[in-house]
Motif scaffolding. Sequence first.
Motif, mmCIF file in Angstrom:
data_model
loop_
_atom_site.group_PDB
_atom_site.id
_atom_site.type_symbol
_atom_site.label_atom_id
_atom_site.label_comp_id
_atom_site.label_asym_id
_atom_site.label_seq_id
_atom_site.Cartn_x
_atom_site.Cartn_y
_atom_site.Cartn_z
ATOM 1 N N THR A 290 0.954 -0.921 0.066
ATOM 2 C CA THR A 290 0.141 -0.055 -0.141
ATOM 3 C C THR A 290 1.052 1.300 -0.038
ATOM 4 O O THR A 290 0.488 2.350 -0.513
ATOM 5 N N GLN A 291 2.033 1.106 0.817
ATOM 6 C CA GLN A 291 2.893 2.423 0.730
ATOM 7 C C GLN A 291 3.574 2.527 -0.872
ATOM 8 O O GLN A 291 3.545 3.866 -1.453
ATOM 9 N N GLY A 292 3.620 1.574 -1.483
ATOM 10 C CA GLY A 292 4.130 1.603 -2.965
ATOM 11 C C GLY A 292 3.075 2.309 -3.808
ATOM 12 O O GLY A 292 3.335 3.270 -4.562
ATOM 13 N N LEU A 293 1.747 1.902 -3.453
ATOM 14 C CA LEU A 293 0.461 2.521 -4.285
ATOM 15 C C LEU A 293 0.533 3.939 -3.944
ATOM 16 O O LEU A 293 0.176 4.751 -4.890
ATOM 17 N N HIS A 294 0.601 4.463 -2.644
ATOM 18 C CA HIS A 294 0.778 5.831 -2.186
ATOM 19 C C HIS A 294 1.885 6.543 -3.218
ATOM 20 O O HIS A 294 1.682 7.634 -3.637
ATOM 21 N N ILE A 295 2.938 5.778 -3.146
ATOM 22 C CA ILE A 295 4.127 6.676 -3.947
ATOM 23 C C ILE A 295 3.654 6.839 -5.519
ATOM 24 O O ILE A 295 3.900 7.919 -6.052
ATOM 25 N N ALA A 296 2.895 5.861 -6.052
ATOM 26 C CA ALA A 296 2.518 5.936 -7.597
ATOM 27 C C ALA A 296 1.533 7.079 -7.477
ATOM 28 O O ALA A 296 1.433 7.824 -8.389
ATOM 29 N N HIS A 297 0.353 7.054 -6.485
ATOM 30 C CA HIS A 297 -0.608 7.965 -6.702
ATOM 31 C C HIS A 297 0.115 9.542 -6.488
ATOM 32 O O HIS A 297 -0.210 10.209 -6.976
ATOM 33 N N ARG A 298 1.081 9.568 -5.440
ATOM 34 C CA ARG A 298 1.893 10.981 -5.457
ATOM 35 C C ARG A 298 2.545 11.335 -6.593
ATOM 36 O O ARG A 298 2.538 12.507 -7.053
ATOM 37 N N THR A 299 2.874 10.562 -7.339
ATOM 38 C CA THR A 299 3.710 10.731 -8.557
ATOM 39 C C THR A 299 2.866 11.113 -9.776
ATOM 40 O O THR A 299 2.958 11.981 -10.493
ATOM 41 N N LEU A 300 1.588 10.208 -9.972
ATOM 42 C CA LEU A 300 0.778 10.572 -11.014
ATOM 43 C C LEU A 300 -0.198 11.546 -10.703
ATOM 44 O O LEU A 300 -0.720 12.417 -11.624
ATOM 45 N N ARG A 301 -0.671 11.849 -9.488
ATOM 46 C CA ARG A 301 -2.040 12.438 -9.269
ATOM 47 C C ARG A 301 -1.655 13.813 -9.864
ATOM 48 O O ARG A 301 -2.748 14.626 -10.331
ATOM 49 N N PRO A 302 -0.678 14.416 -9.560
ATOM 50 C CA PRO A 302 -0.474 16.129 -9.902
ATOM 51 C C PRO A 302 -0.471 16.202 -11.230
ATOM 52 O O PRO A 302 -0.621 17.167 -11.805
ATOM 53 N N LEU A 303 -0.329 15.032 -12.172
ATOM 54 C CA LEU A 303 -0.130 15.298 -13.576
ATOM 55 C C LEU A 303 -1.468 15.189 -14.351
ATOM 56 O O LEU A 303 -1.727 15.499 -15.566
ATOM 57 N N LEU A 304 -2.620 14.809 -13.603
ATOM 58 C CA LEU A 304 -3.732 14.623 -14.243
ATOM 59 C C LEU A 304 -4.687 15.788 -13.980
ATOM 60 O O LEU A 304 -4.532 16.184 -12.830
ATOM 61 N N VAL A 305 -5.607 16.103 -14.789
ATOM 62 C CA VAL A 305 -6.358 17.249 -14.671
ATOM 63 C C VAL A 305 -7.581 16.619 -13.699
ATOM 64 O O VAL A 305 -8.310 15.676 -14.001
ATOM 65 N N HIS A 306 -7.747 17.494 -12.743
ATOM 66 C CA HIS A 306 -8.970 17.196 -12.013
ATOM 67 C C HIS A 306 -10.269 17.657 -12.658
ATOM 68 O O HIS A 306 -10.472 18.602 -13.315
#
Length: 306
Positions: A290-306
């Motif tokens: 789950t920590q790995g998934l959090h890392i992925a989310h922190r990497t990708l979420r800022p790049l996607l338009v909300h």
Amino acid sequence: MRLGMLTACLPQWTLDRIAGWAAAAGFEALEVAVWPSTGGRDYAAAHLPVADFGPQAVEETRALFDKHGLALSAFAYYENNLHPDPARREEIQTHLRHAIDAAQALGVAYVGTFIGRDWTKSVADNLAEAERVFPALVDYAGERGVRIIIENCVMEGWHPDGYPGNLAYSPELWEWMFGLGLYLNWDPSHLTWIGIDPVETIAPYIDRIVHAQAKDVELDPAARQRYGFFGKVNKGGNPWDLGWWRYRVPGLGQIDWTRVVDRLYEHGFTGTLSVEHEDPVWGGDDERITQGLHIAHRTLRPLLVH
């Protein structure tokens, strides 16, 4: 574009638990693993019983996703549809049809699988066999409003000599399989280690990239100097260990995710970017996964338009 995750990294969790965790962590969609409960592959997960998916299961699944505000982006059943054992091949294709039936019942647009390969035959013979096998599967899906998507994973561990075990790893082969009515679950990690720039594959094939997986890869050029591109000969019992690269969660490998996401937007991709977590550093137990998934989310979420 939605940010999702493939549920296969948490095989011991129920789908209800995964959905609750994913929604709280900020994911918007789940790519749900639907292997049979008996398994098959060592990392397979059975998060929906698609082989016995009646009206009650349909309503419960819809209610679960509605409760957590999640989309169900695709079903994942990545097996070898050209398996050399006829009985095993039939089992795989029967379960694939069950997944397609369940997708129809839930209104899920995509079911993911592999072309695969009969490793006892030549590439040319395998291509001819796929041309015989897949049209019926594509028709079965199409009649139910479902598209079959193929991940471009090399699956080298399926071949006794480490050669490609899934004949969908290159744009040349994509063009061939598109002619069979198949679509692409595009994954940049596999392209990177075989020497293809993933960003340059987006524009030419965007009309067939209907779902995408977010997985990174870390290369070790010094180890490649020892083993060569084809990797270790003596793999120590692990057919997947080529010795000079490993999968990572997005942000911890070589892939330029800013360029990837920008190019997907530029060419009109509106599907799901689904994190596939196979990172050995952030694996081994639920907390690290789950920590790995959090890392992925922190990497990708800022790049996607909300």
